[in-house]
Scaffold this motif. Sequence first.
Motif, PDB file in Angstrom:
ATOM      1  N   ASP B 756      22.775  52.072  76.922  1.00  0.00           N
ATOM      2  CA  ASP B 756      23.798  52.978  77.423  1.00  0.00           C
ATOM      3  C   ASP B 756      24.985  52.995  76.474  1.00  0.00           C
ATOM      4  O   ASP B 756      25.632  51.968  76.282  1.00  0.00           O
ATOM      5  CB  ASP B 756      24.256  52.525  78.806  1.00  0.00           C
ATOM      6  CG  ASP B 756      23.139  52.671  79.821  1.00  0.00           C
ATOM      7  OD1 ASP B 756      23.233  52.037  80.886  1.00  0.00           O
ATOM      8  OD2 ASP B 756      22.173  53.393  79.541  1.00  0.00           O
ATOM      9  N   MET B 759      31.307  55.137  77.199  1.00  0.00           N
ATOM     10  CA  MET B 759      31.816  56.464  77.547  1.00  0.00           C
ATOM     11  C   MET B 759      32.829  56.920  76.511  1.00  0.00           C
ATOM     12  O   MET B 759      33.576  56.128  75.957  1.00  0.00           O
ATOM     13  CB  MET B 759      32.509  56.386  78.905  1.00  0.00           C
ATOM     14  CG  MET B 759      31.544  56.207  80.043  1.00  0.00           C
ATOM     15  SD  MET B 759      31.794  57.543  81.189  1.00  0.00           S
ATOM     16  CE  MET B 759      30.694  57.132  82.505  1.00  0.00           C
ATOM     17  N   GLU B 760      32.813  58.215  76.255  1.00  0.00           N
ATOM     18  CA  GLU B 760      33.800  58.784  75.339  1.00  0.00           C
ATOM     19  C   GLU B 760      34.725  59.693  76.127  1.00  0.00           C
ATOM     20  O   GLU B 760      34.306  60.310  77.102  1.00  0.00           O
ATOM     21  CB  GLU B 760      33.120  59.660  74.286  1.00  0.00           C
ATOM     22  CG  GLU B 760      32.360  58.902  73.241  1.00  0.00           C
ATOM     23  CD  GLU B 760      31.483  59.836  72.422  1.00  0.00           C
ATOM     24  OE1 GLU B 760      30.489  59.376  71.890  1.00  0.00           O
ATOM     25  OE2 GLU B 760      31.815  61.046  72.364  1.00  0.00           O
ATOM     26  N   THR B 761      35.943  59.752  75.695  1.00  0.00           N
ATOM     27  CA  THR B 761      36.860  60.683  76.350  1.00  0.00           C
ATOM     28  C   THR B 761      36.610  62.071  75.800  1.00  0.00           C
ATOM     29  O   THR B 761      36.712  62.300  74.601  1.00  0.00           O
ATOM     30  CB  THR B 761      38.314  60.288  76.078  1.00  0.00           C
ATOM     31  OG1 THR B 761      38.475  58.948  76.486  1.00  0.00           O
ATOM     32  CG2 THR B 761      39.258  61.188  76.839  1.00  0.00           C
ATOM     33  N   GLU B 774      35.654  61.599  81.059  1.00  0.00           N
ATOM     34  CA  GLU B 774      34.946  60.800  80.087  1.00  0.00           C
ATOM     35  C   GLU B 774      33.466  60.985  80.369  1.00  0.00           C
ATOM     36  O   GLU B 774      33.084  61.296  81.503  1.00  0.00           O
ATOM     37  CB  GLU B 774      35.283  59.312  80.235  1.00  0.00           C
ATOM     38  CG  GLU B 774      36.713  58.965  79.925  1.00  0.00           C
ATOM     39  CD  GLU B 774      37.022  57.551  80.394  1.00  0.00           C
ATOM     40  OE1 GLU B 774      37.464  57.412  81.544  1.00  0.00           O
ATOM     41  OE2 GLU B 774      36.781  56.617  79.621  1.00  0.00           O
ATOM     42  N   GLY B 775      32.644  60.801  79.345  1.00  0.00           N
ATOM     43  CA  GLY B 775      31.231  61.014  79.629  1.00  0.00           C
ATOM     44  C   GLY B 775      30.337  60.448  78.556  1.00  0.00           C
ATOM     45  O   GLY B 775      30.776  59.967  77.521  1.00  0.00           O
ATOM     46  N   ARG B 776      29.068  60.483  78.909  1.00  0.00           N
ATOM     47  CA  ARG B 776      28.042  60.068  77.962  1.00  0.00           C
ATOM     48  C   ARG B 776      26.717  60.672  78.421  1.00  0.00           C
ATOM     49  O   ARG B 776      26.595  61.160  79.554  1.00  0.00           O
ATOM     50  CB  ARG B 776      27.947  58.542  77.899  1.00  0.00           C
ATOM     51  CG  ARG B 776      27.568  57.916  79.239  1.00  0.00           C
ATOM     52  CD  ARG B 776      27.525  56.415  79.139  1.00  0.00           C
ATOM     53  NE  ARG B 776      27.330  55.829  80.450  1.00  0.00           N
ATOM     54  CZ  ARG B 776      27.362  54.525  80.677  1.00  0.00           C
ATOM     55  NH1 ARG B 776      27.601  53.695  79.683  1.00  0.00           N
ATOM     56  NH2 ARG B 776      27.163  54.056  81.889  1.00  0.00           N
ATOM     57  N   GLU B 787      26.408  61.636  82.278  1.00  0.00           N
ATOM     58  CA  GLU B 787      27.206  60.873  83.236  1.00  0.00           C
ATOM     59  C   GLU B 787      28.666  61.198  82.980  1.00  0.00           C
ATOM     60  O   GLU B 787      29.149  61.114  81.854  1.00  0.00           O
ATOM     61  CB  GLU B 787      26.956  59.371  83.053  1.00  0.00           C
ATOM     62  CG  GLU B 787      27.519  58.561  84.190  1.00  0.00           C
ATOM     63  CD  GLU B 787      27.316  57.069  83.992  1.00  0.00           C
ATOM     64  OE1 GLU B 787      26.603  56.653  83.075  1.00  0.00           O
ATOM     65  OE2 GLU B 787      27.920  56.332  84.771  1.00  0.00           O
ATOM     66  N   LEU B 788      29.338  61.579  84.034  1.00  0.00           N
ATOM     67  CA  LEU B 788      30.729  61.994  83.882  1.00  0.00           C
ATOM     68  C   LEU B 788      31.623  61.097  84.737  1.00  0.00           C
ATOM     69  O   LEU B 788      31.284  60.781  85.884  1.00  0.00           O
ATOM     70  CB  LEU B 788      30.903  63.434  84.367  1.00  0.00           C
ATOM     71  CG  LEU B 788      30.205  64.507  83.527  1.00  0.00           C
ATOM     72  CD1 LEU B 788      30.219  65.823  84.271  1.00  0.00           C
ATOM     73  CD2 LEU B 788      30.879  64.658  82.180  1.00  0.00           C
ATOM     74  N   ARG B 789      32.721  60.674  84.165  1.00  0.00           N
ATOM     75  CA  ARG B 789      33.719  59.984  84.976  1.00  0.00           C
ATOM     76  C   ARG B 789      34.955  60.855  85.001  1.00  0.00           C
ATOM     77  O   ARG B 789      35.601  61.072  83.977  1.00  0.00           O
ATOM     78  CB  ARG B 789      34.039  58.604  84.415  1.00  0.00           C
ATOM     79  CG  ARG B 789      34.951  57.807  85.342  1.00  0.00           C
ATOM     80  CD  ARG B 789      35.473  56.560  84.675  1.00  0.00           C
ATOM     81  NE  ARG B 789      34.415  55.599  84.410  1.00  0.00           N
ATOM     82  CZ  ARG B 789      34.427  54.771  83.372  1.00  0.00           C
ATOM     83  NH1 ARG B 789      35.426  54.814  82.502  1.00  0.00           N
ATOM     84  NH2 ARG B 789      33.454  53.902  83.185  1.00  0.00           N
ATOM     85  N   THR B 830      32.634  58.539  89.345  1.00  0.00           N
ATOM     86  CA  THR B 830      31.577  58.691  88.345  1.00  0.00           C
ATOM     87  C   THR B 830      30.416  59.429  88.975  1.00  0.00           C
ATOM     88  O   THR B 830      30.015  59.111  90.100  1.00  0.00           O
ATOM     89  CB  THR B 830      31.116  57.323  87.856  1.00  0.00           C
ATOM     90  OG1 THR B 830      32.265  56.592  87.466  1.00  0.00           O
ATOM     91  CG2 THR B 830      30.188  57.462  86.676  1.00  0.00           C
TER      92      THR B 830
END
Lengths: 435, 984
Positions: B756, B759-761, B774-776, B787-789, B830
């Motif tokens: 995994d 996460m990137e902004t 943020e997501g990945r 996946e989104l936060r 998330t």
Amino acid sequence: MIGGLFVYNHKGEVLISRVYRDDIGRNAVDAFRVNVIHARQQVRSPVNMIARTSFFHVKRSNIWLCAVSKKNLNAALVFQFLYKMLEVMGSYFGKINEENIKNNFVLIYELLDELLDYGYPQNTDTGVLKTFITQQGVKSQTKEETTKITNQVTGQIAWRREGIKYRRNELFLDVVESVNLLMSPQGQVLSAHVSGRVLMKSYLSGMPECKFGINDKVIVESRRAADSSSAAGATKSGHIAIDDCQFHQCVKLSKFDTEHAISFIPPDGEFELMRYRNTKDISLPFRVIPLVREIGRTKMEVKVVVKSNFKPSLLAQKVEVRIPTPLNTSGVQVICMKGKARYKASDNAIVWKIKRMGGMKEWQLSAEIDLLNATDKAKKWTRPPISMNFEVPFAASGFKVRYLKVFESKLNYSDHDVIKWVRYIGKSGLYETRC
Amino acid sequence: ASVSESLGNIRPWLQKVTTQAKTTDSKYFTTTRKGEIFELKAELNSERKDKRKEAVKKVIASMTVGKDVSTLFPDVVNCMQADNLELKKLVYLYLMNYAKTQPDKAIMAVNTFVRDCEDPNPLIRALAVRTIGCIRVDEITAYLCDPLRKCLKDEDPYVRKTAAVCVAKLHDIDPLLVEEQGFLDALKELLADSNPMVVANAVAAITEISDSAQTDTAADMLCWSGQLINKLLTALNECTEWGQVFILDAVANYMPTENNEAQNMIERVSPRLAHANAAVVLSAVKVIMKLLEMLDPNSDFVLSTIKKLSAPLVTLLSSEPEIQYVALRNINLIVQKRPDILKQELKVFFVKYNDPIYVKLEKLDILIRLTSAANIANVLAELKEYATEVDVDFVRKAVRAIGRCAIKVESAAERCVSTLLDLIQTKVNYVVQEAIVVIKDIFRKYPNKYESVIGTLCENLDTLDEPEARASMIWIIGEYAERIDNADELLESFLEGFADEQTAVQLQLLTSVVKLFLKRPTDTQELVQQALSLATQEADNPDLRDRGYIYWRLLSTDPAAAKQVVLAEKPLISEETDLLEPNLLDELICHIGSLASVYHKPPAAFVDGRGGGQVAKATKGLPSRLAAEAGGAAAAAAGGGDFGAGTGAPGRPAVSVIPTQESLIGDLLDIDMSGGATAAAAMAAASASTNQQPVDLLGEGLDSLLGGPAPSATSPVPPSGASAAAGGSGADSLADIFGGLGGGVGGGLGGGGGFDPPMETWLPAQKGKGLQIEGRFLRRGPQLSMELRLRNNAMQQLNGFAVQFNKNSFGLAPAQPLAMNPLAPQQSVTTLLPLNTKGPVQKMDPLLTLQVAVKNNIDIFYFACLIPMYALFTEEGDMDKRVFLSTWKDIPPENETQFNLGSYAHDADTASTMLRSFNVFTIAKRSVESTDMLYQCVKLTNGILVLAELKIVPQTNAYTLSLKSRHVEIYPGVHEAYLAVLKG
């Protein structure tokens, strides 16, 4: 730039190998041999990429000359350089063949050292190279001499050394044209062009400045515009329209572009001053009229008429007509009015040779060709075109040298003292008529 | 032993006799005896000078033919002190070859070098500095700096020009050293040298240094002022032909800022078009072509310049064949960019009987590009002539060209067709087959116009043995089944050998039989059943099976719909074929004369980039008109694609992967936000529910049906690679359905193994009016999700979330709407958004960019992110060894690219397992001399196959990756993916 240079014989054995750059590994020599020289199917391009390395090759008789690089380099430059290298080697030891290359390998390495630095072409002028690289080993020079050499190698006029002296100042101009033609069987000109070269041999003292005048429309007219008063009476005819021309590096190109003047300081000895191309108003020296009749499966009748189309006072030489014959030819009977005609089985052609032929003549050849019964229908004969060779004493494009003036301000000889010779030669290039 | 010894004594004497007999060097090539090295050693240490010289010559000859004479190193180096220049040169040659293998001994030579650099003879000084740069040994490099600095300022121009090139050599060995020692500045000073050759070599050195630059200073070396350019253009007049090429190639990188300047440059470069050296001419053409882009295309100046270009280009065709080839490849580009230049010169591209084949093929290509209604008669007569030649490839191309003429010039189509029919009458096998392939294309351009020829075509059915020709013929029969009385018999006869046919032919046969059935349902029922059962029951190919099932279901559920689908009107094929993609064309125009223009590939595709290649600042893109400054800059960036491209264009904003707000909105405005979201939702619902499976299968089938038999490309029969891709997507649909289920059941957050990424902004709060995203990307089994936060940094509640993707390279789209409850202030949630690859496809640059829009009650927000390549690796990557091997061979070798991955601690098996968890399948493993080779395969969601060879050297643990695929543009992504996985 060029990463390495290899020379192979026809078997693929390495005669010369010079690597200029680190990115070219030792296996590159073998890669070319395996993938190009020994390739099962003949390679169909002069540029080949093998394992991300590019190989440029030129083949002369049995010798392969190959340049290698891993960069995106100037491809035109590479080939021009390879030709130049052949020229330089030729002028040092004559024919490019395996024996000569082996006999002169030390010299070649020495030349390669000078011709290319890190794969960048440097001075490639034979005349200059000969001043400090000789077949007898390197001369030992005094300080003045070496400075003179280095100045010349790098100098503004790299193609001529100072202090040349002749008792008799003389120059020879040869206008050599090759006439190219492709004609349909019905006599329609599909394409025709003349590519001409002006070759000069100069034996002049000092640093002479030359001005060269030709009958090109653009040049003549711009000259006239410049001094309109004097030349107002001249007729317009006798001028030709050159499509394009190229000059030896001694010609000042910027001056040609602005003033349409061809001026230069010539190299000593023989060189090619200019090259030109012409497609309009070409007087074709010969016309070939073919007539081919297939009589059944085993016989063919060929009739060929050659007409010469120039002034009766002129004489064409080395006239040769090649009439291709099918692969399954078993016998040929030829009759011709003039010259000698013979069937050459090895070339699959009837070769008709005429030593001399005057202008406005018309000669004929007829032949009966017996064929073996063709068993394999797929191998149809494709009727290659009839080709011609000849030499005529005039320029088919109408190109004329108007003047060549020599100025040398420092030495006391004038334009009038120079002996000048001009000669026109028209040769056949690809001179073909389809049948 | 005694005999050989005495022979050894005689030998020098013999040698001497032969030397006198024929004073040639060829004898050196003939020494092949044992013990020769030992003898050479003795001779090298001889007292006599001439003997030593002879010995060195022998050593060089052995070196040339590939013998290892490195053991003689110390002895040869001893000969170096000689004052004989010829001998010195030979010793230096030896040193350059072997110094690298014997660095410690090479040091011995240093003193001589340093002394030679001070020699009173400039030829010797130059020789020393030229050689020393080629000795790539670190210890020596350090000694080089001082002499080099002196030589750069030498009084003799011959030494200076050699020293200039030496700086480039040194930069290749140690770029930092060159900068530290201030050699870059010294090199710049040489640009103002009084001697033209010094200037030319300095230009060449600077161009090379800035190309491979790793730092900004080095990269900036080529950023020249207009004043300097002016000076260099003046120097052109005095340079050697090669120097002119160096200068022109360097000047081509300069972007003038004003119309006048560009015009002035063109005027000063154009005299070079009359140079006898083809390289000078082509480089001048390049500069002019580039500058012309900046000027008003309708101005008199531009028109007259274009006129000037044609004659020199034509003249190149009367040079030697190799130059002709280079010229023709370039003309091919120029004609695509500016057709006007050569439109009057058609005849020079007529093929001569004696032209080498490579010239013939290129001429033919250009001939077709120049064909128009005005000259079609001439061209056609020529092509007919060519079609009777001997060379098979050439004849095929000529026949194909006739077809292209028909498609391009409608008025001539009839003549072309009759010419083709004449050719078919010749019964020459490959001519007939090629003719049938192109006639099929003609049918696709002019439907219902030339069916009268079908009869003739059918007469030649038996001779067709190539898959493409067979498939074309079958397509014609199916398409015009209603007019061919015995269509059923013909297809039946093909069907007999169904199992032996290639996939392309099988697919076509299946489709044609179905077409026939739909047109003549009464008497062909048996035939269609036979075909369907062959396809579904006896074929191994999933592609074929799928298509069979689709037809079957379609026919059995709704024949009317089947008719609509199968017999739908097909789009016409376009007129111009084989055109290069415009961006690529523009890039290649900037490389006229170079290898890139010969290969028709961007340099990046065949040149191994050095570490910091991207730092290179030279603008390689075509410039645009100078009218709007900013516009020009943007276009330069777009054309170049280089990261730091275009310092030549002032005032340009920093380039990043995220496009400007405006352009993105423009793109997304086309899609109704809410509408799009509901559509996506509907689709997701459909694919998620199991009981609707047949419906979905049919839906997917429709797609592949439409895409299968009638793709919009020229050929109705997809080549096997493409059909595999189409089939892949068909098979995907099933996997997607099950995967969707699996994902729904087991797809909790953070579950399962695998890697995994952090996460990137993607959307910072200040841009999102308080909403931070943020997501990945994650892949769980077959399911790809995002996946989104989401974090609410605003003071009020956020609700009404929806998400939408722009078109992207891999057709990624949300598989279901974003499930988000209202978000209270300071709350962070998330969520997992499953994705599929059924969205619209558009190639992005960079390839992996995904532009996303997120809506809430406040506003719509846009951001762009990069999809990691490994997220796109599917489960279907596994394949048979033999298939792998043949696929590998099928891909042209120039597509192969190598990457150095660095070194890792894991051994081959661990690496294989690690990669396997990312759907990188190891097909085979091989150990060669303790080096492990892993052969791996990856299949992307859109069906692209990437084959990889991973080489692991155990001692150093150095990993080298070779990639092979038909789509080279994905290499960087795959490379990254490997790096990411291996780094863990």
